[in-house]
Design a protein around this motif. Structure first.
Motif, PDB file in Angstrom:
ATOM      1  N   LEU A 157       0.848  -1.195   0.000  1.00 38.64           N
ATOM      2  CA  LEU A 157       0.000   0.000   0.000  1.00 38.64           C
ATOM      3  C   LEU A 157       0.887   1.250   0.000  1.00 38.64           C
ATOM      4  O   LEU A 157       1.785   1.377   0.838  1.00 38.64           O
ATOM      5  CB  LEU A 157      -0.887   0.042   1.249  1.00 38.64           C
ATOM      6  CG  LEU A 157      -1.746  -1.192   1.572  1.00 38.64           C
ATOM      7  CD1 LEU A 157      -2.547  -0.958   2.857  1.00 38.64           C
ATOM      8  CD2 LEU A 157      -2.673  -1.515   0.416  1.00 38.64           C
ATOM      9  N   THR A 158       0.606   2.152  -0.938  1.00 46.14           N
ATOM     10  CA  THR A 158       1.395   3.396  -0.979  1.00 46.14           C
ATOM     11  C   THR A 158       0.495   4.632  -1.027  1.00 46.14           C
ATOM     12  O   THR A 158       0.961   5.731  -0.729  1.00 46.14           O
ATOM     13  CB  THR A 158       2.304   3.427  -2.235  1.00 46.14           C
ATOM     14  OG1 THR A 158       1.496   3.191  -3.396  1.00 46.14           O
ATOM     15  CG2 THR A 158       3.398   2.392  -2.167  1.00 46.14           C
ATOM     16  N   ALA A 159      -0.788   4.457  -1.397  1.00 42.26           N
ATOM     17  CA  ALA A 159      -1.683   5.617  -1.484  1.00 42.26           C
ATOM     18  C   ALA A 159      -1.870   6.217  -0.088  1.00 42.26           C
ATOM     19  O   ALA A 159      -2.059   5.483   0.894  1.00 42.26           O
ATOM     20  CB  ALA A 159      -3.032   5.184  -2.056  1.00 42.26           C
ATOM     21  N   THR A 160      -1.815   7.530  -0.002  1.00 44.13           N
ATOM     22  CA  THR A 160      -1.854   8.212   1.291  1.00 44.13           C
ATOM     23  C   THR A 160      -3.055   7.788   2.138  1.00 44.13           C
ATOM     24  O   THR A 160      -2.922   7.525   3.330  1.00 44.13           O
ATOM     25  CB  THR A 160      -1.893   9.736   1.068  1.00 44.13           C
ATOM     26  OG1 THR A 160      -0.858  10.071   0.149  1.00 44.13           O
ATOM     27  CG2 THR A 160      -1.675  10.483   2.377  1.00 44.13           C
ATOM     28  N   ASP A 161      -4.230   7.716   1.502  1.00 38.06           N
ATOM     29  CA  ASP A 161      -5.422   7.357   2.289  1.00 38.06           C
ATOM     30  C   ASP A 161      -5.406   5.906   2.738  1.00 38.06           C
ATOM     31  O   ASP A 161      -5.986   5.555   3.765  1.00 38.06           O
ATOM     32  CB  ASP A 161      -6.700   7.664   1.491  1.00 38.06           C
ATOM     33  CG  ASP A 161      -6.743   6.875   0.185  1.00 38.06           C
ATOM     34  OD1 ASP A 161      -5.668   6.594  -0.371  1.00 38.06           O
ATOM     35  OD2 ASP A 161      -7.854   6.526  -0.270  1.00 38.06           O
ATOM     36  N   GLU A 162      -4.733   5.066   1.975  1.00 40.19           N
ATOM     37  CA  GLU A 162      -4.628   3.665   2.397  1.00 40.19           C
ATOM     38  C   GLU A 162      -3.598   3.488   3.520  1.00 40.19           C
ATOM     39  O   GLU A 162      -3.754   2.640   4.396  1.00 40.19           O
ATOM     40  CB  GLU A 162      -4.225   2.779   1.203  1.00 40.19           C
ATOM     41  CG  GLU A 162      -5.350   2.569   0.193  1.00 40.19           C
ATOM     42  CD  GLU A 162      -4.928   1.645  -0.943  1.00 40.19           C
ATOM     43  OE1 GLU A 162      -5.764   0.846  -1.389  1.00 40.19           O
ATOM     44  OE2 GLU A 162      -3.744   1.719  -1.380  1.00 40.19           O
ATOM     45  N   VAL A 163      -2.564   4.284   3.461  1.00 41.15           N
ATOM     46  CA  VAL A 163      -1.494   4.176   4.459  1.00 41.15           C
ATOM     47  C   VAL A 163      -1.899   4.838   5.785  1.00 41.15           C
ATOM     48  O   VAL A 163      -1.506   4.392   6.876  1.00 41.15           O
ATOM     49  CB  VAL A 163      -0.190   4.798   3.908  1.00 41.15           C
ATOM     50  CG1 VAL A 163       0.886   4.874   4.989  1.00 41.15           C
ATOM     51  CG2 VAL A 163       0.317   3.995   2.698  1.00 41.15           C
ATOM     52  N   SER A 191       2.631  -4.962   8.157  1.00 41.39           N
ATOM     53  CA  SER A 191       1.364  -5.376   8.763  1.00 41.39           C
ATOM     54  C   SER A 191       1.170  -6.882   8.610  1.00 41.39           C
ATOM     55  O   SER A 191       1.323  -7.429   7.518  1.00 41.39           O
ATOM     56  CB  SER A 191       0.209  -4.638   8.097  1.00 41.39           C
ATOM     57  OG  SER A 191      -1.010  -5.306   8.379  1.00 41.39           O
ATOM     58  N   ARG A 198       1.983  -5.825   3.366  1.00 41.83           N
ATOM     59  CA  ARG A 198       1.072  -6.806   3.968  1.00 41.83           C
ATOM     60  C   ARG A 198       1.346  -8.193   3.385  1.00 41.83           C
ATOM     61  O   ARG A 198       0.593  -8.700   2.556  1.00 41.83           O
ATOM     62  CB  ARG A 198      -0.385  -6.394   3.724  1.00 41.83           C
ATOM     63  CG  ARG A 198      -0.755  -5.108   4.494  1.00 41.83           C
ATOM     64  CD  ARG A 198      -2.074  -4.511   4.038  1.00 41.83           C
ATOM     65  NE  ARG A 198      -3.233  -5.349   4.376  1.00 41.83           N
ATOM     66  CZ  ARG A 198      -3.777  -5.455   5.576  1.00 41.83           C
ATOM     67  NH1 ARG A 198      -3.251  -4.802   6.600  1.00 41.83           N
ATOM     68  NH2 ARG A 198      -4.825  -6.207   5.784  1.00 41.83           N
TER      69      ARG A 198
END
Lengths: 496, 496
Positions: free
Chosen positions: A47-53, A117, A73
């Motif tokens: 995961l790299t998208a800001t909202d996902e991180v 994670s 993950r």
């Protein structure tokens, strides 16, 4: 029976800056595009998208905030090994994260550490219904495991408020305590085997499923309670006790802490092998729950300064009820208890235990809460609440105490409408020094995280801390695993 | 209830040479007169006379023999610290020794190591009768501690045949198991705190008396089960459970091992929280005792191939007896059990348990005995006895199996009239490899000592052994503490 922790939204009254404090970033490498491209090759979940991180960058109480740009993950031990080997070679810092339900910032990045994670490592691999031993990956949710072994008549040896979210690997890494410790002991006894990955990617297989195994040093113990600073737990085997067919819950009220102590001692005597939990709360804790749940009635007619919640679990309902009734008659006769109620069915039992469990949520709903989790010799168990209350008078703070009485574990909570540095200055190091002066523990079950490394010396001797630093240095010489946590700064952020 | 181990005299039929094998002496210094003079200044108990030193040079089975010239018997932690500091500076090797009741040579010198006996460190320092926590020196005899806490209604969480001789520090160092493990778990859970002295004399104080203490790495675990190779335990705090007021013992006979398994599963189901021991013995074990004790009657009328000894311990005699009777009716009805007896009083209970306890003595009285202590998954628990029996047929050896069924712990014993290298060659590595192939443990509770370092790799992975060696190197860089024990030779005898 227990409640799921609900992730708190960041209310404007609360402390919004990172309470990781002013921790200087270690001399680690900085993540670049080539690193991300490499991780996309070796890891099944990136995961790299800001909202996902973002959710991985703060804890559920919204108290600790990090600045990670990358969440990995993995699904397998081999992926974890490949990830750590790469990070170690590149000197990229890593924070292992399970359910992220901790209270001391242990699983939250401080700076830009990569979040590793374990959430996708959620396979239950085997269960032996003769021995009661379950083997699973680290990311299994505690409640899921409990339901799984429950189908065979067993239960997990630990239970805590966060059971619906917390992961067994995180439970092991933090040596989680909770409600069943009184009866089933700590994870140092219940966990039979661990597979873990060291900082350099070495997979250490100590995944025994034997109850007895005296072959060399008991390495798995190193990973239990070291908060991911010595290795990442990937798989575990856990001994589960048979689920009791009969469970009873009683709530009793006491007029003094001396009476509380007697109530506890008499419970051990009368209820012996069926005693499964002895929880404590003061009137302030109950009031906190009542104030946040207007529909909830006061569980007893009398307004008592102290309450004790007693749970029994056994294999014969009529035997257990007979023992409980004898016990309650005795504590009423001797005056230890002035009022009480026994749950008549599972729903009532759940409601009584729910009050104890809801204290945490009620406190965090009210405003800001300063949370302390200490072990104190039983004679002075409640004195810390009284002394803190006196000290907090000038701040108008509400001071309440509740916890696992049977384990001498006090949860001291100080509630204010908003965060205040002056309150904090009056609490720390006061609470820790008070505890240390009585040879208590400044962290009974919550761990050290980033909150308490600077206070570790109050519960551990210099020589013990030196041994910990030596171990850290041997097994993670570049200090990439969960830096800034547990150990005082001289060693924890020591990148090579 | 348990029997005292009697030191065996060296019968001519037994193997009289050291079974430490051909272990090369490490490059340690050799004791001189100046050393002895110095020890006389810093230690309250110094033995140098050959006859006084002799008992410390061999184990109770007279199997392992060392050549120490000096026994030190300190009384305080400070003395231990001064001794080790001196030994470390001088590169003098040291073997810590408790009650010397081990079975794998762990507490016996191999060459001329100085014996550091904890026998004079026998002070019980405190007992808290609310929490049940005892604090004592390492040299306290287990039985003495049990009697002491018994006065307050508590009991030690472990019990073993050697209780009259073994010391709690040695129990901790070897992670002793025994009869109560099924109910009260291992010492990794029961021991709350340890004070130990490292090889360089550093005193490490982790003597917590709190049931919960999550402050940093749980260092005390390092000393539990590491057989004195990482440090010398000097003081301990132990959590003791309440002594049960009602104890019942039943002996039942089964026709097949499958029936034994069912008997065990049904015991867990029916007896739940009051089940305190599930011991197993085969007919050969019983015959061994009967042959050595002509006055002893066969405890059951039927001659069964397998016997299970069940102990319950609870707080209510009538409840417990009712549960036990229901259980016995069930296992008889379902045919798992074909014959059985319930002890009617404490004397009968003692007699039934005495049979199980006397197997060890009966075996060693007969001639030579090859002893193996393994954990095996329950489905194949007895298969190792059958396979070994087949293998031993040509030697005319008697092969018997008994042990802690509830913990999957099998004591496999091979009895011959005298020691024979050919028998040994047919047993090792056979037994260990058989066990390893099933992911069992090649040492369930007896440890590694000098007997099994070369087989350690069968139960532990290379990476795990490497971690152990790293720990040994960090905490005892000169390798002076209990050299030649536990770890494979590359590291254990590595004097600087």
């Amino acid at each position: 029976m227990m409640h799921r922790l609900v992730k708190q939204s960041a209310a404007p009254l609360r402390r919004l800056f990172s309470s990781h404090g002013d921790i200087k970033r270690g001399a680690f490498a900085t993540l670049n595009d080539a690193d991300v491209a490499h991780f996309q090759k070796i890891c099944s979940g990136v995961l790299t998208a800001t909202d996902e991180v973002a959710p991985f960058n703060s804890d559920w109480l919204n108290k600790y905030h990090g600045h990670s740009k990358l969440v990995l993950r993995p699904k397998t031990t081999q992926e974890v090994s490949d990830i750590l080997k790469y990070c170690n070679d590149r000197r990229l810092a890593v924070v292992p994260q399970g359910g992220n339900t901790g209270l001391v910032g242990g699983s939250v990045p401080v700076h830009d550490e990569i979040v590793l994670s374990t959430g996708n490592m959620n396979q239950i691999e085997s269960f032996d219904d003769v021995s009661g031993i379950v083997v699973c990956q680290a990311g299994c949710i505690l409640e899921t495991l409990d339901a799984h072994v429950g189908k065979f008549g067993y239960m997990m040896p630990l239970d805590l408020g966060a059971k619906g979210t917390c992961q067994i690997g995180g439970n092991a890494s933090t040596n989680a305590g909770g409600l069943r410790l009184l009866r089933y002991g700590s994870l140092h006894g219940s966990i039979l085997g661990i597979e873990a990955v060291l900082a350099d990617g070495t997979i250490v297989d100590c995944l025994s499923t034997m109850r007895k195994d005296n072959t060399g040093y008991d390495l798995k113990q190193l990973f239990i309670g070291s908060e991911g600073t010595l290795g990442v737990i990937t798989r575990l085997s856990v001994l589960t006790p048979p689920r009791s067919s009969a469970v009873n819950v009683a709530l009793v009220g006491c007029e003094s802490f001396d009476a509380v102590k007697k109530t506890y001692v008499q419970a051990r005597r009368h209820l012996g092998e069926i005693l499964s939990a002895v929880e404590f709360m003061d009137r302030g804790s109950l009031d906190m729950v009542l104030s946040q749940q207007p529909d909830l009635a006061d569980p007893l007619e009398s307004n008592c300064p102290f309450y004790v919640l007693i749970e029994t679990a056994g294999s014969n309902a009529s035997h257990d009820m007979e023992k409980l009734e004898h016990y309650l008659a005795d504590v009423m006769d001797t005056g230890s208890v002035v009022d009480g109620t026994v749950a008549q069915d599972a729903a009532q039992a759940k409601r009584l235990f729910g009050i104890r469990e809801d204290i945490t949520l009620a406190l965090s709903s009210r405003g800001y809460v300063y949370k302390y989790d200490v072990s104190i010799p039983i004679d002075e168990y409640y004195q810390i609440v009284q002394d803190t209350r006196t000290r907090m008078e000038k701040h108008g703070a509400v001071v309440v105490g509740y916890g696992h009485l049977g384990d001498s574990n006090m949860h001291l909570n100080i509630s204010t409408l908003e965060y205040d540095d002056k309150v904090m200055a009056d609490l720390e190091p006061f609470v820790f020094e008070w505890t240390a002066a009585r040879r208590g523990s400044i962290s009974a079950e919550h761990g050290i995280g980033t909150h308490k490394p600077s206070f570790l010396h109050l519960s551990k001797s210099d020589s013990a801390i030196r041994m910990m630093q030596q171990m850290k240095h041997v097994f993670d010489p570049n200090g990439i695993l969960n830096p800034y946590k547990v150990l005082p700064s001289s060693s924890s952020s020591a990148a090579a």
